[in-house]
Design a protein around this motif. Structure first.
Motif, short mmCIF file in Angstrom:
data_model
loop_
_atom_site.label_atom_id
_atom_site.label_comp_id
_atom_site.label_asym_id
_atom_site.label_seq_id
_atom_site.Cartn_x
_atom_site.Cartn_y
_atom_site.Cartn_z
N SER A 169 -2.15 -2.21 -10.36
CA SER A 169 -0.89 -1.77 -9.79
C SER A 169 0.26 -2.39 -10.56
O SER A 169 0.05 -3.16 -11.50
N ASN A 189 2.18 -7.01 -4.17
CA ASN A 189 1.05 -6.43 -3.44
C ASN A 189 0.46 -5.24 -4.20
O ASN A 189 0.20 -5.35 -5.39
N ASN A 190 0.28 -4.10 -3.55
CA ASN A 190 -0.34 -2.95 -4.20
C ASN A 190 0.71 -1.91 -4.56
O ASN A 190 0.62 -0.75 -4.17
N LYS A 204 -8.10 3.19 -7.53
CA LYS A 204 -8.91 2.38 -6.63
C LYS A 204 -10.37 2.42 -7.08
O LYS A 204 -10.81 3.40 -7.69
N ASP A 239 0.79 -1.24 0.00
CA ASP A 239 0.00 0.00 0.00
C ASP A 239 0.82 1.29 0.00
O ASP A 239 0.46 2.25 -0.67
N VAL A 269 -7.70 -1.47 -4.54
CA VAL A 269 -6.79 -1.19 -5.64
C VAL A 269 -7.25 -1.94 -6.88
O VAL A 269 -7.43 -3.17 -6.86
#
Length: 492
Positions: A309, A371-372, A300, A286, A306
């Protein structure tokens, strides 16, 4: 005209486009009145201009974060290779992504260029920035400081888009002794003023215009953005100076590159990640790494999730859910065994078919973009490496070694103790530290090096000898057909 599409100017601009940036420039200009809001109505007050500026950042992020540009410099330079297909009938087979297949073999085709969307979108961004610049001075509900801040951000975005185009479509600055070779078309007026068919500037002229926009922006910034959201997501004085440092580096203006990078290091308030948190900083979801200077906010959905990314290009979730881009051993083998940056690679044994034989092979995924993860536009480590290279080029090898050793010490790599092969060591340190952040191929070109891709290269052409006409991509045919003054790059 910015992207040279045949279109007539209508007084109506799509509010939806300006805010969300989801339609092409021609689409919104050709729509009929109805649900659209006229440009005069939208941009007559501060709220409308800030909505347009928000939409502009959205489109910038959507242009640099997706696969094509995100992998371009590292794929072409040899930091990346393709892994096996994760699932389906082609599971285990290795093939290039369709989005980059032509350019990967240094055989992009003007008629069907892999980068056509990138080219058009940059000029759409430039057009929107110019509209904001044209309407902002007349705002009656904004203070002079607010108008100057809006102007500064729009100018920086305009310069940034032109700079990205110059990297992809122009030979390096020192390709000719006086940079008199082809630059790009530099637009400083919106298409609201009418259809125009300008010619490309020289690269020297292009860089002068980029630098002038950025220096003007620096003079106009206030201390805070007018837009809601994290400060690291918007251009400001400190990261605009970081962009200037990068432009000066690419130009080979060593004195200004040193001074600007030094200014950012000294006055930005940012601090380098430390040795103890180097790996965990990249692994956290994040949020960007602590030394970030600019990371555009990732999109988002309405529930705050999200929607896309960098992980969509580099991610690994499981042995049946991973992306195609993996790390080449050409890069992995550059790191010393003690180098903490080796811990930023996630090694997985994956089902692979080679020559009809089924097997399992190890592949490495970067932990930088799981991840994001957002698009890292500028961070402080780059400034140390720019300052080091500029110091070397101005005969201050001791300062260059000191900056390189700051980066190496943090990574727990051995320190440089003499000037032997210092220029090459600076190049390699950039390759190791800034991998997957969009630098390698452009570093190769500006250092007049050859491209040599070994591990995992499945292109029809895996190497290039400098100079080569294939160090740049073709201007899309659609655009050269519509603008008779738009000169195509040689060999295309």
């Amino acid at each position: 005209m910015l992207n040279f599409k045949k279109m007539k100017y209508s007084k109506y601009l799509s509010l939806f486009f300006l805010i969300l940036s989801l339609q092409s420039c021609s689409d919104f200009l050709e729509q009929e009145p109805g649900t659209q809001t006229s440009v005069d109505e939208l941009l007559q007050n501060k709220t409308g201009v800030l909505q347009a500026l928000t939409g502009l950042y959205t489109e910038v992020e959507a242009n640099v974060r997706p696969e094509r540009y995100a992998v371009y410099a590292d794929l072409q330079g040899g930091n990346l290779k393709f892994g096996p297909t994760a699932t389906g009938g082609l599971k285990g087979q290795i093939s290039p992504s369709a989005n980059v297949e032509q350019l990967y073999s240094f055989d992009d085709v003007a008629l069907s260029s892999n980068f056509k969307t990138f080219y058009d979108t940059n000029y759409d961004i430039i057009n929107q920035a110019n509209l904001i610049l044209e309407y902002t001075p007349a705002l009656k509900d904004a203070t002079d400081a607010e108008k100057n801040q809006i102007k500064a951000e729009a100018l920086t975005i305009r310069a940034y888009a032109h700079f990205l185009l110059s990297l992809v479509y122009c030979q390096d600055y020192k390709y000719t002794a006086d940079a008199s070779h082809l630059g790009i078309i530099y637009n400083t007026e919106s298409i609201k003023s009418g259809i125009q068919y300008p010619a490309r500037k020289t690269l020297a002229e292009t860089y002068n215009l980029i630098i002038n926009d950025l220096k003007t922006a620096v003079e106009n910034y206030s201390d805070n953005s007018l837009l809601p959201g994290p400060a690291y997501s918007f251009f400001n004085r400190k990261n605009t100076k970081a962009l200037l440092a990068r432009v000066y580096l690419q130009k080979g203006d060593w004195i200004n590159a040193y001074e600007m990078a030094n200014d950012v290091i000294t006055n930005s308030g940012a601090a380098l990640m430390n040795k103890e948190t180097l790996v965990s900083e990249w692994e956290k979801p994040d949020l960007p790494v602590s030394e970030i200077l600019l990371e555009f906010s990732i999109p988002k959905d309405t529930e705050g999730n999200v929607s896309s990314s960098m992980a969509q290009t580099f991610g690994y979730t499981s042995d049946i859910n991973f992306q195609k881009y993996t790390v080449s051993n050409d890069l992995i083998n550059l790191y010393e065994s003690s180098d903490l940056r080796k811990e930023l690679f996630l090694t997985k044994s994956l089902y692979t078919i080679i020559g009809g034989v089924q097997t399992y092979r190890d592949y490495n995924f970067t932990k930088k973009f799981q991840n994001n993860a957002g698009y890292v536009a500028f961070r402080l480590s780059e400034m140390y490496l720019i300052r080091a290279e500029a110091a070397f080029e101005t005969n201050r090898a001791d300062l260059a070694i000191a900056d390189i050793n700051i980066i190496r010490a943090r990574a727990n790599a051995s320190l440089l103790t003499n000037t032997a092969n210092l220029k090459e060591n600076i190049f390699l340190e950039r390759r190791k530290e800034l991998c997957f952040e969009g630098f390698l191929f452009f570093d190769i070109a500006r250092n007049h090096k050859d491209v040599s891709r070994n591990d995992g290269c499945i292109a029809t052409v895996c190497s290039l000898t400098y100079p080569s006409l294939k160090y740049v991509l073709p201007i899309p045919t659609y655009n050269t057909n519509l603008n008779p003054n738009l000169q195509q790059n040689d060999s295309y």
